[in-house]
Motif scaffolding. Structure first.
Motif, PDB file in Angstrom:
ATOM      1  N   THR A 182       3.857  -0.392  -4.697  1.00 45.21           N
ATOM      2  CA  THR A 182       2.503   0.039  -4.997  1.00 45.21           C
ATOM      3  C   THR A 182       2.462   0.749  -6.344  1.00 45.21           C
ATOM      4  OG1 THR A 182       2.238   0.326  -2.624  1.00 45.21           O
ATOM      5  CG2 THR A 182       0.501   1.192  -4.015  1.00 45.21           C
ATOM      6  N   LEU A 183       3.540   1.460  -6.625  1.00 40.04           N
ATOM      7  CA  LEU A 183       3.635   2.140  -7.913  1.00 40.04           C
ATOM      8  C   LEU A 183       3.604   1.128  -9.061  1.00 40.04           C
ATOM      9  CD1 LEU A 183       3.795   5.135  -8.427  1.00 40.04           C
ATOM     10  CD2 LEU A 183       6.261   4.962  -8.637  1.00 40.04           C
ATOM     11  N   GLU A 184       4.206  -0.026  -8.821  1.00 42.18           N
ATOM     12  CA  GLU A 184       4.148  -1.081  -9.840  1.00 42.18           C
ATOM     13  C   GLU A 184       2.696  -1.468 -10.109  1.00 42.18           C
ATOM     14  OE1 GLU A 184       6.589  -4.408  -8.706  1.00 42.18           O
ATOM     15  OE2 GLU A 184       8.378  -3.146  -8.474  1.00 42.18           O
ATOM     16  N   ASN A 185       1.912  -1.538  -9.024  1.00 40.78           N
ATOM     17  CA  ASN A 185       0.502  -1.875  -9.206  1.00 40.78           C
ATOM     18  C   ASN A 185      -0.233  -0.778  -9.959  1.00 40.78           C
ATOM     19  OD1 ASN A 185       0.582  -4.396  -7.937  1.00 40.78           O
ATOM     20  ND2 ASN A 185       0.481  -3.443  -5.918  1.00 40.78           N
ATOM     21  N   CYS A 186       0.111   0.500  -9.666  1.00 42.01           N
ATOM     22  CA  CYS A 186      -0.508   1.598 -10.408  1.00 42.01           C
ATOM     23  C   CYS A 186      -0.183   1.459 -11.891  1.00 42.01           C
ATOM     24  CB  CYS A 186      -0.006   2.953  -9.909  1.00 42.01           C
ATOM     25  SG  CYS A 186      -0.486   3.292  -8.222  1.00 42.01           S
ATOM     26  N   GLN A 187       1.059   1.072 -12.156  1.00 37.89           N
ATOM     27  CA  GLN A 187       1.479   0.926 -13.555  1.00 37.89           C
ATOM     28  C   GLN A 187       0.670  -0.181 -14.245  1.00 37.89           C
ATOM     29  OE1 GLN A 187       3.322  -1.442 -15.403  1.00 37.89           O
ATOM     30  NE2 GLN A 187       3.539  -0.091 -17.167  1.00 37.89           N
ATOM     31  N   LYS A 209       0.864  -1.177   0.000  1.00 34.95           N
ATOM     32  CA  LYS A 209       0.000   0.000   0.000  1.00 34.95           C
ATOM     33  C   LYS A 209       0.896   1.221   0.000  1.00 34.95           C
ATOM     34  CE  LYS A 209      -3.847  -2.222   1.605  1.00 34.95           C
ATOM     35  NZ  LYS A 209      -5.114  -2.214   0.904  1.00 34.95           N
ATOM     36  N   PHE A 210       0.324   2.356  -0.354  1.00 33.61           N
ATOM     37  CA  PHE A 210       1.003   3.593  -0.011  1.00 33.61           C
ATOM     38  C   PHE A 210       0.831   3.755   1.494  1.00 33.61           C
ATOM     39  CE2 PHE A 210      -0.038   4.897  -4.492  1.00 33.61           C
ATOM     40  CZ  PHE A 210       1.274   4.906  -4.923  1.00 33.61           C
ATOM     41  N   VAL A 233      -6.001 -14.753 -13.215  1.00 34.63           N
ATOM     42  CA  VAL A 233      -6.012 -13.448 -13.874  1.00 34.63           C
ATOM     43  C   VAL A 233      -6.771 -12.438 -13.019  1.00 34.63           C
ATOM     44  CG1 VAL A 233      -6.856 -12.202 -15.890  1.00 34.63           C
ATOM     45  CG2 VAL A 233      -5.802 -14.455 -16.164  1.00 34.63           C
ATOM     46  N   VAL A 234      -7.943 -12.849 -12.555  1.00 32.08           N
ATOM     47  CA  VAL A 234      -8.749 -11.941 -11.734  1.00 32.08           C
ATOM     48  C   VAL A 234      -8.041 -11.667 -10.410  1.00 32.08           C
ATOM     49  CG1 VAL A 234     -10.955 -11.661 -10.554  1.00 32.08           C
ATOM     50  CG2 VAL A 234     -10.885 -12.693 -12.826  1.00 32.08           C
ATOM     51  N   GLU A 235      -7.426 -12.712  -9.862  1.00 31.65           N
ATOM     52  CA  GLU A 235      -6.757 -12.539  -8.568  1.00 31.65           C
ATOM     53  C   GLU A 235      -5.617 -11.529  -8.679  1.00 31.65           C
ATOM     54  OE1 GLU A 235      -5.986 -15.998  -5.949  1.00 31.65           O
ATOM     55  OE2 GLU A 235      -3.898 -15.374  -6.074  1.00 31.65           O
ATOM     56  N   ARG A 236      -4.816 -11.669  -9.729  1.00 33.43           N
ATOM     57  CA  ARG A 236      -3.702 -10.730  -9.887  1.00 33.43           C
ATOM     58  C   ARG A 236      -4.203  -9.315 -10.110  1.00 33.43           C
ATOM     59  NH1 ARG A 236      -0.792 -15.085 -12.144  1.00 33.43           N
ATOM     60  NH2 ARG A 236      -1.787 -14.773 -14.165  1.00 33.43           N
ATOM     61  N   PHE A 237      -5.306  -9.207 -10.819  1.00 30.06           N
ATOM     62  CA  PHE A 237      -5.855  -7.872 -11.032  1.00 30.06           C
ATOM     63  C   PHE A 237      -6.354  -7.286  -9.706  1.00 30.06           C
ATOM     64  CE2 PHE A 237      -9.221  -4.886 -12.269  1.00 30.06           C
ATOM     65  CZ  PHE A 237      -8.453  -4.021 -13.013  1.00 30.06           C
ATOM     66  N   LEU A 238      -7.047  -8.113  -8.940  1.00 25.86           N
ATOM     67  CA  LEU A 238      -7.522  -7.644  -7.635  1.00 25.86           C
ATOM     68  C   LEU A 238      -6.344  -7.243  -6.741  1.00 25.86           C
ATOM     69  CD1 LEU A 238     -10.441 -10.064  -6.718  1.00 25.86           C
ATOM     70  CD2 LEU A 238     -10.564  -7.581  -6.832  1.00 25.86           C
ATOM     71  N   LEU A 262      -6.581  -3.709  -4.995  1.00 28.19           N
ATOM     72  CA  LEU A 262      -6.669  -3.624  -3.534  1.00 28.19           C
ATOM     73  C   LEU A 262      -5.475  -2.864  -2.952  1.00 28.19           C
ATOM     74  CD1 LEU A 262      -8.017  -7.183  -2.670  1.00 28.19           C
ATOM     75  CD2 LEU A 262      -9.243  -5.014  -2.691  1.00 28.19           C
ATOM     76  N   SER A 263      -4.385  -2.874  -3.694  1.00 29.25           N
ATOM     77  CA  SER A 263      -3.196  -2.199  -3.192  1.00 29.25           C
ATOM     78  C   SER A 263      -3.408  -0.682  -3.109  1.00 29.25           C
ATOM     79  CB  SER A 263      -2.025  -2.596  -4.086  1.00 29.25           C
ATOM     80  OG  SER A 263      -1.168  -1.556  -4.316  1.00 29.25           O
TER      81      SER A 263
END
Lengths: 388, 446
Positions: free
Chosen positions: B411-416, A62-63, B146-151, B155-156
């Protein structure tokens, strides 16, 4: 408004997602086997069933604020004052035999998971195979099982199979009279059970664990050998009914020792590798004839053998390789890097160059704890004659 | 069993009567007696019937293990809905149940009357179940992994929504209104009423930026998300908006419920034994946790103090308008700080956590600061077309607390993942502005 009480016995959502989490942990372990295999908390677990292992990539990112750089508010017992110390930040410790310095970045990137040791073992062994396994001369086990396995038309009365005989009688009546019923018996109706004696065979394996305990073998090297044997013995136990281990430590002389001595005793002096091989061959010849046993001699050393002993070492290594299923040799480098090691004296390159029986020889170099898992995989990879 | 249920029903009736006489006005509430496995399930998912994800399983496992080892116990879970739901643990004693019911009454009254809850979705239990069905359907269509990785990615950043939409300026400026042409098909749906598809929206640096609603922004403007993925982001956002009021009112809400369970219990006819059991339980709930901060205790004491100083009417006013931040700012006094022995502490020399301040204003301000934005860093979208290259530029509104950089990078990786193009995050490190950058394969900083 009101109170209900329902039957929740089929509700399993939490359990299902708990399994999903367990699956994630397993995946993460699989990705991190290299560092987990040589993790102290496992190798030194001493019979514990569950261990804590560091796993990357399982945190929920998380952030968030850096709690170490933040001011917090809490409540005291009524007697606090400015300057009181309310807690200590755990300092990264430098445990015995620890690989990298704690300050190195990767160490921080860990999430500790509580895992069953068996689970880890299962994952570690997923990719391992028994090299050159051979059907050994069958040694009978004392217990001999008798099982009724067949039905015949002849036999002794005490083994009459009444149910089948009745069925045969009814079938015959049906054929002959057109009506299925029980009539008078004739000899051809009767059916007898027959038995077979089953002999089960043990497949036995013996590990001849050899280790150089000369002065140059430091804590790290011993630790690496220990991790390796830990997994190897465990692995062989999953494949053989019976695994014996013989511990041989050597410097200029070799002797058979107990497991405890093997891993803890410090010695000093030079290195004469052939002494260990000679003793191993003696032990094999007298106690574990390769006709009956799958034999796995393994030897760990830093490779600084006396120059004059190299010829003899090569000759005996060849002999080991041709009498045993697999002769493994692990050369452990210095933790700090390959630095000062005398390349010329290194046994591994000598073995690689001069051994004739290379099919049953596996040599590997270990410079870092993370190399233990690749070494295991190298030793127990799929090979020509491998079965199962 | 029926006798037990009948007895409970009588107890609820009595407790509701007493509470109403005090002025409490909760939603109707359905109580359900559940076994511990179900209790911990609802506790770890925060709503019954929610979608599946391994993080819930992890929480569930931890809670259940704590329970099995006797380390902690949930007596009750209450769900903000109309009608509300209260779950009682089947092993509760009759007295525990009465206390829990009174406590639940306090919560439900708070849900109904606190201003921050006014906009919450009171049918969230049904909607969460619908979300769960949709996500299960997506798992079926696209594969569970696929859905799990997206979630995982969504969620992050799930906390980065904007709960204060009512403070927002109108998002879109003046819009051309098509003159309606009367015709015989007016009763049919007009496709021109659809907003233009997000991918076609040319520039996204309009009046809506900066935008705190990161999830909403991604759902609307991400160049890469597929329709089902936008739907998942939107569902998670909706659920988070439902939870934010609870995150913002933890202290006051628990304080309120504890205040009322104690007042209601005093009115019930308890035997001596029950009195003793109640006193013990109550003391356990509102006990100070030395070295930490127990929201039940702090909230309870502040509310008691307000009643003492201003009378009960003020208390009802407080329950209507305050959140944790405003409650502490308005009502945490010097006396209370001293009585509760609150202090500010921080890490000195990377080693010792040390008390550095006991001045009550500092304590109060620090407490308020740490609760701002319900405890999470304030991140906003500054630009969705950074460098004219559709890169996402996020800004951390630095207010004195620095980010955990390792977490920020991850988390930035998740944003990407969600934006599909390079992402940036501007923050402050060691007092100096710094910008983190992740382009999909490498991290860099400037």
């Amino acid at each position: 408004m009101g109170v209900q009480r329902n039957d929740w016995s089929l509700q399993r959502k939490g359990q299902i997602d708990q399994d999903r989490h367990a699956e994630r942990v397993r995946d993460a372990i699989r990705q991190n086997l290299g560092s987990i295999v040589s993790n102290e908390s496992i190798i030194l677990a001493d019979g514990q069933k569950r261990v804590k292992v560091p796993i990357r990539s399982l945190d929920e990112y998380k952030f968030r604020f850096d709690h170490r750089k933040r001011k917090h508010v809490a409540q005291g017992d009524g007697k606090t004052s400015v300057g009181d110390v309310v807690g200590h930040e755990p300092q990264p410790s430098q445990g015995a035999g620890r690989g990298r310095r704690a300050g190195d970045q990767p160490g921080v990137d860990y999430f500790e998971a509580d895992v069953e040791l068996d689970e880890i073992a299962r994952l570690v062994f997923e990719d391992l195979h028994l090299p050159n396994l051979q059907e050994k001369a069958k040694r009978e086990v004392p217990s001999r099982a008798t099982r009724f396995t067949e039905i015949r038309r002849t036999g002794i009365m005490s083994n009459l199979d009444k149910r089948r005989s009745l069925v045969e009688n009814i079938r015959r009546q049906a054929r002959e009279t057109g009506r299925a019923h029980l009539g008078p018996f004739r000899p051809e109706d009767l059916r007898y059970r027959t038995w077979e004696e089953q002999q089960s065979y043990e497949s036995n394996a013996v590990v001849i664990a050899m280790m150089d305990v000369s002065g140059s073998m430091g804590e790290f090297k011993k630790y690496v050998a220990r991790s390796f044997y830990f997994w190897m013995v465990r692995f062989l136990r999953t494949r053989y009914d019976n695994v014996e281990i013989v511990f041989i430590s050597h410097h200029t002389e070799a002797r058979e020792v107990t497991e405890e001595q093997f891993f803890t005793q410090g010695e000093s002096g030079g290195t004469v590798v052939s002494s260990a091989y000679r003793l191993a061959l003696d032990v094999i010849a007298s106690r574990f004839p390769p006709r009956d046993w799958n034999v796995y001699p393994f030897h760990f050393s830093d490779g600084d053998n006396y120059y004059s002993d190299n010829d003899e070492a090569v000759r005996l290594a060849d002999e080991l390789a041709s009498t045993c299923n697999l002769f493994g040799y692990g050369e452990i480098g210095d933790e700090e890097g390959p630095g000062y090691r005398r390349q010329s004296g290194a046994l591994l390159s000598i073995f690689s160059d001069r051994l004739r029986n290379t099919e049953r020889f596996a040599g590997v170099r270990i410079d870092d704890r993370a190399d233990v898992y690749p070494a295991l995989k190298h030793f127990f990879r799929k090979r020509g004659e491998e079965i199962g | 069993m029926d006798r037990e249920v009948a007895e409970l029903e009588r107890a609820i009736e009595r407790i509701w009567e007493v509470g109403r006489a005090f002025g409490l006005d909760p939603f109707p509430t359905n109580f359900e007696i559940v076994p511990s496995t179900v209790m911990y399930e609802i506790g770890s998912y925060a709503l019954p019937g929610r979608y599946s994800h391994w993080t819930f399983g992890k929480a569930y496992h931890r809670m259940k293990t704590m329970y099995d080892f006797g380390l902690s116990r949930i007596y009750e879970v209450v769900i903000n809905a109309n009608p509300s739901y209260g779950f009682l643990l089947e092993t509760n004693s009759p007295l525990q149940n009465r206390l829990v019911i009174a406590h639940v009454m306090g919560h439900v009254d708070f849900f109904k009357h606190n201003a921050w809850f006014a906009a919450t979705n009171r049918r969230m239990v049904d909607d969460a179940a619908t979300h769960a069905r949709r996500i299960a359907e997506y798992e079926f269509q696209h594969g569970r992994k696929v859905v799990e990785r997206f979630l995982d990615a969504v969620l992050s950043i799930e906390e980065h929504v904007d709960p204060d939409t009512f403070l927002k300026r109108p998002a879109n400026g003046p819009q051309a209104v098509r003159a309606p042409v009367p015709g015989r098909y007016d009763d049919l749906f007009d496709p021109c009423e659809l907003p233009p598809p997000p991918a076609a929206a040319a520039r996204i640096d309009g009046p809506e930026l900066p935008e705190k609603d990161l999830l909403g922004f991604l759902a609307a403007h991400s160049p890469v998300l597929e329709p089902w993925q936008r739907d998942v982001v939107a569902m998670i956002r909706e659920e988070m908006l439902y939870f934010v009021p609870q995150m913002r009112t933890k202290t006051i809400n628990e304080g309120w419920a504890s205040f009322w369970h104690s007042r209601i219990m005093r009115e019930l006819d308890l035997s001596d034994d029950e009195h003793l059991e109640f006193a013990e339980l109550h003391a356990g709930v509102v006990s100070p946790h030395t070295g930490q901060l127990n929201p039940y205790f702090v909230g309870y004491r502040i509310l008691e103090d307000i009643e003492r100083r201003y009378g009960r009417d003020r208390l009802f006013e407080v329950r209507e308008v305050e959140s944790d931040v405003s409650l502490l700012r308005n009502y945490l006094t010097e006396d209370l700080c001293e009585e509760l022995d609150l202090f500010v502490y921080e890490l000195v020399d990377d080693e010792a956590w040390t008390i550095t301040d006991k001045r009550w204003e500092r304590v109060r301000d620090q407490l308020v600061a740490n609760m701002s934005n319900f405890g999470f860093p304030y991140i906003e979208v500054a630009d969705g077309d950074h460098r004219g290259n559709r890169e996402l530029f996020l800004k951390h509104r630095y207010e004195g607390s620095e980010l955990d950089l390792r977490y920020a990078r991850k988390t930035l990786e998740n944003c990407q993942t969600l934006w599909g193009r390079p992402v940036w995050l501007e923050t402050v490190v060691d007092g100096v502005p710094r910008t983190l950058h992740y382009d999909g394969s490498d991290h860099s900083e400037s």
